[in-house]
Design a protein around this motif. Sequence first.
Motif, PDB file in Angstrom:
ATOM      1  N   ARG A 181      11.380   7.865  -4.196  1.00 16.39           N
ATOM      2  CA  ARG A 181       9.996   8.323  -4.342  1.00 16.39           C
ATOM      3  C   ARG A 181       9.076   7.234  -4.894  1.00 16.39           C
ATOM      4  NH1 ARG A 181       9.246  13.901  -3.994  1.00 16.39           N
ATOM      5  NH2 ARG A 181      11.180  15.019  -3.529  1.00 16.39           N
ATOM      6  N   THR A 182       9.588   6.026  -5.012  1.00 16.51           N
ATOM      7  CA  THR A 182       8.744   4.923  -5.462  1.00 16.51           C
ATOM      8  C   THR A 182       7.861   4.445  -4.313  1.00 16.51           C
ATOM      9  OG1 THR A 182      10.405   3.263  -4.867  1.00 16.51           O
ATOM     10  CG2 THR A 182      10.500   4.176  -7.112  1.00 16.51           C
ATOM     11  N   TYR A 183       6.809   3.734  -4.662  1.00 18.21           N
ATOM     12  CA  TYR A 183       5.881   3.228  -3.643  1.00 18.21           C
ATOM     13  C   TYR A 183       6.615   2.341  -2.638  1.00 18.21           C
ATOM     14  CZ  TYR A 183       1.886   0.824  -1.540  1.00 18.21           C
ATOM     15  OH  TYR A 183       0.973   0.310  -0.645  1.00 18.21           O
ATOM     16  N   LYS A 184       7.465   1.451  -3.136  1.00 19.98           N
ATOM     17  CA  LYS A 184       8.174   0.518  -2.259  1.00 19.98           C
ATOM     18  C   LYS A 184       9.094   1.249  -1.281  1.00 19.98           C
ATOM     19  CE  LYS A 184      11.540  -3.259  -2.270  1.00 19.98           C
ATOM     20  NZ  LYS A 184      12.426  -4.113  -3.108  1.00 19.98           N
ATOM     21  N   ALA A 185       9.878   2.199  -1.792  1.00 20.07           N
ATOM     22  CA  ALA A 185      10.823   2.926  -0.941  1.00 20.07           C
ATOM     23  C   ALA A 185      10.087   3.716   0.135  1.00 20.07           C
ATOM     24  CB  ALA A 185      11.678   3.861  -1.790  1.00 20.07           C
ATOM     25  N   ARG A 186       9.011   4.377  -0.255  1.00 23.87           N
ATOM     26  CA  ARG A 186       8.228   5.152   0.712  1.00 23.87           C
ATOM     27  C   ARG A 186       7.588   4.245   1.757  1.00 23.87           C
ATOM     28  NH1 ARG A 186       5.271   9.358  -3.538  1.00 23.87           N
ATOM     29  NH2 ARG A 186       6.820  11.052  -3.356  1.00 23.87           N
ATOM     30  N   LEU A 187       7.081   3.109   1.318  1.00 19.59           N
ATOM     31  CA  LEU A 187       6.451   2.172   2.251  1.00 19.59           C
ATOM     32  C   LEU A 187       7.461   1.671   3.282  1.00 19.59           C
ATOM     33  CD1 LEU A 187       3.989   0.484   3.088  1.00 19.59           C
ATOM     34  CD2 LEU A 187       4.748  -1.268   1.465  1.00 19.59           C
ATOM     35  N   LEU A 188       8.632   1.277   2.821  1.00 16.84           N
ATOM     36  CA  LEU A 188       9.660   0.779   3.737  1.00 16.84           C
ATOM     37  C   LEU A 188      10.109   1.871   4.707  1.00 16.84           C
ATOM     38  CD1 LEU A 188      11.826  -1.388   1.303  1.00 16.84           C
ATOM     39  CD2 LEU A 188      10.229  -2.183   3.057  1.00 16.84           C
ATOM     40  N   PRO A 199       0.032   1.740   3.716  1.00 16.10           N
ATOM     41  CA  PRO A 199      -0.032   1.212   2.348  1.00 16.10           C
ATOM     42  C   PRO A 199      -1.166   1.826   1.528  1.00 16.10           C
ATOM     43  CG  PRO A 199       0.323  -0.566   3.909  1.00 16.10           C
ATOM     44  CD  PRO A 199      -0.001   0.653   4.717  1.00 16.10           C
ATOM     45  N   VAL A 200      -2.276   2.144   2.191  1.00 16.73           N
ATOM     46  CA  VAL A 200      -3.409   2.753   1.494  1.00 16.73           C
ATOM     47  C   VAL A 200      -3.130   4.224   1.205  1.00 16.73           C
ATOM     48  CG1 VAL A 200      -5.848   3.374   1.665  1.00 16.73           C
ATOM     49  CG2 VAL A 200      -5.062   1.149   2.511  1.00 16.73           C
ATOM     50  N   ALA A 201      -2.611   4.944   2.197  1.00 20.30           N
ATOM     51  CA  ALA A 201      -2.352   6.378   2.041  1.00 20.30           C
ATOM     52  C   ALA A 201      -1.376   6.655   0.905  1.00 20.30           C
ATOM     53  CB  ALA A 201      -1.817   6.952   3.349  1.00 20.30           C
ATOM     54  N   LEU A 202      -0.386   5.796   0.742  1.00 23.51           N
ATOM     55  CA  LEU A 202       0.619   6.011  -0.303  1.00 23.51           C
ATOM     56  C   LEU A 202       0.042   5.879  -1.710  1.00 23.51           C
ATOM     57  CD1 LEU A 202       3.743   4.190   1.188  1.00 23.51           C
ATOM     58  CD2 LEU A 202       3.470   6.640   0.783  1.00 23.51           C
ATOM     59  N   LEU A 203      -1.079   5.206  -1.833  1.00 22.28           N
ATOM     60  CA  LEU A 203      -1.722   5.074  -3.143  1.00 22.28           C
ATOM     61  C   LEU A 203      -2.205   6.423  -3.668  1.00 22.28           C
ATOM     62  CD1 LEU A 203      -3.838   1.834  -2.546  1.00 22.28           C
ATOM     63  CD2 LEU A 203      -1.720   2.025  -3.873  1.00 22.28           C
ATOM     64  N   PHE A 204      -2.393   7.379  -2.758  1.00 21.61           N
ATOM     65  CA  PHE A 204      -2.896   8.699  -3.138  1.00 21.61           C
ATOM     66  C   PHE A 204      -1.764   9.718  -3.313  1.00 21.61           C
ATOM     67  CE2 PHE A 204      -6.255   6.532  -0.833  1.00 21.61           C
ATOM     68  CZ  PHE A 204      -7.359   6.728  -1.660  1.00 21.61           C
ATOM     69  N   CYS A 205      -0.519   9.256  -3.234  1.00 20.85           N
ATOM     70  CA  CYS A 205       0.624  10.167  -3.358  1.00 20.85           C
ATOM     71  C   CYS A 205       1.175  10.171  -4.777  1.00 20.85           C
ATOM     72  CB  CYS A 205       1.740   9.754  -2.393  1.00 20.85           C
ATOM     73  SG  CYS A 205       1.343   9.995  -0.660  1.00 20.85           S
ATOM     74  N   LYS A 206       1.521  11.365  -5.231  1.00 25.08           N
ATOM     75  CA  LYS A 206       2.174  11.511  -6.528  1.00 25.08           C
ATOM     76  C   LYS A 206       3.690  11.507  -6.325  1.00 25.08           C
ATOM     77  CE  LYS A 206      -1.632  14.390  -8.207  1.00 25.08           C
ATOM     78  NZ  LYS A 206      -2.032  15.733  -8.699  1.00 25.08           N
ATOM     79  N   LYS A 207       4.413  11.330  -7.403  1.00 26.46           N
ATOM     80  CA  LYS A 207       5.867  11.241  -7.324  1.00 26.46           C
ATOM     81  C   LYS A 207       6.485  12.497  -6.711  1.00 26.46           C
ATOM     82  CE  LYS A 207       9.988  10.314 -10.108  1.00 26.46           C
ATOM     83  NZ  LYS A 207      10.513  10.015 -11.467  1.00 26.46           N
ATOM     84  N   ASP A 208       5.921  13.661  -7.001  1.00 29.02           N
ATOM     85  CA  ASP A 208       6.491  14.918  -6.519  1.00 29.02           C
ATOM     86  C   ASP A 208       6.056  15.280  -5.101  1.00 29.02           C
ATOM     87  OD1 ASP A 208       7.764  15.248  -8.946  1.00 29.02           O
ATOM     88  OD2 ASP A 208       6.138  16.439  -9.812  1.00 29.02           O
ATOM     89  N   ASP A 209       5.176  14.510  -4.505  1.00 31.47           N
ATOM     90  CA  ASP A 209       4.662  14.833  -3.171  1.00 31.47           C
ATOM     91  C   ASP A 209       5.746  14.690  -2.101  1.00 31.47           C
ATOM     92  OD1 ASP A 209       2.178  15.407  -4.157  1.00 31.47           O
ATOM     93  OD2 ASP A 209       1.283  13.477  -3.621  1.00 31.47           O
ATOM     94  N   GLU A 210       5.637  15.541  -1.084  1.00 31.29           N
ATOM     95  CA  GLU A 210       6.557  15.495   0.053  1.00 31.29           C
ATOM     96  C   GLU A 210       5.867  14.978   1.315  1.00 31.29           C
ATOM     97  OE1 GLU A 210       9.678  16.073  -0.258  1.00 31.29           O
ATOM     98  OE2 GLU A 210       9.724  17.013  -2.238  1.00 31.29           O
ATOM     99  N   HIS A 211       4.537  14.858   1.254  1.00 31.51           N
ATOM    100  CA  HIS A 211       3.764  14.442   2.417  1.00 31.51           C
ATOM    101  C   HIS A 211       2.639  13.496   2.014  1.00 31.51           C
ATOM    102  CE1 HIS A 211       5.596  17.459   5.087  1.00 31.51           C
ATOM    103  NE2 HIS A 211       5.543  18.274   4.050  1.00 31.51           N
ATOM    104  N   LEU A 212       2.112  12.787   3.004  1.00 30.84           N
ATOM    105  CA  LEU A 212       0.894  12.015   2.804  1.00 30.84           C
ATOM    106  C   LEU A 212      -0.277  12.994   2.729  1.00 30.84           C
ATOM    107  CD1 LEU A 212       1.331   9.115   5.419  1.00 30.84           C
ATOM    108  CD2 LEU A 212       1.669   8.975   2.949  1.00 30.84           C
ATOM    109  N   PRO A 213      -1.423  12.563   2.189  1.00 30.93           N
ATOM    110  CA  PRO A 213      -2.614  13.420   2.237  1.00 30.93           C
ATOM    111  C   PRO A 213      -2.899  13.850   3.680  1.00 30.93           C
ATOM    112  CG  PRO A 213      -2.990  11.547   0.800  1.00 30.93           C
ATOM    113  CD  PRO A 213      -1.668  11.298   1.469  1.00 30.93           C
ATOM    114  N   LYS A 214      -3.490  15.017   3.859  1.00 32.13           N
ATOM    115  CA  LYS A 214      -3.662  15.609   5.189  1.00 32.13           C
ATOM    116  C   LYS A 214      -4.300  14.677   6.207  1.00 32.13           C
ATOM    117  CE  LYS A 214      -3.625  20.570   4.325  1.00 32.13           C
ATOM    118  NZ  LYS A 214      -4.378  21.844   4.465  1.00 32.13           N
TER     119      LYS A 214
END
Length: 211
Positions: free
Chosen positions: A80-87, A29-44
């Motif tokens: 690519r929304t926060y909710k979809a990625r989190l689930l 949940p914290v890592a996803l806060l740093f993701c942009k809509k166009d991102d394909e990965h979590l931060p390194k």
Amino acid sequence: MLKSKEILQLISILLIELLLEILSFVVVPVALLFCKKDDEHLPKIFRWFEDANDYYDGKCAAINGDSGWREKHYPEPTNRTYKARLLWLLRNKIGRFSSEINGVKVDDVNPYSIETLGDPYITSNGGKKSGFCKVTCTLKDGKKRFGLFKTIRYKGFLSGFYCRIYLGWKLMDIAGANALNFKEFTQKDDKKYLKTVWCINPFKKVNQKGE
């Protein structure tokens, strides 16, 4: 069916990955806060907690879901929304770690070392009969890996169900492989890494058409 060293390997997998899976409920949940809509990965620094770096329809499934997820649950661009990625990431926890870090890189497998015991097609019988398949191999660095898949068909009033067990590494993907046909298992669309697995499903419905 499992040797003592294989049991120790399995315990090691369980201890490490169970801890990481528990941590994922806090980290993801914290890592996803740093993701942009166009991102394909979590931060390194959080990559261990994303799903495996597999591609479906030419698109990376690491945080945005595979083709089935995009088709049935969250069509683009809602995937690519926060909710979809989190689930997605809580459903497919630590996939990157269990494949690229703890898993087996197919190119590292010594094809001469692959041994298949039991029924190599047991994964597709839908639980219609009891059986097993155990695949073992040695990597180029000398490390040994195993994968055990077993089905137990119940009898009596539970005859419509079976128990499915999958332990070790997902080596069923190379069941039946050998030095002569190994290239058939390493085509462009085949997985580059085979994940660790520790799954016991005690009540799975029998599928007469197979899985």
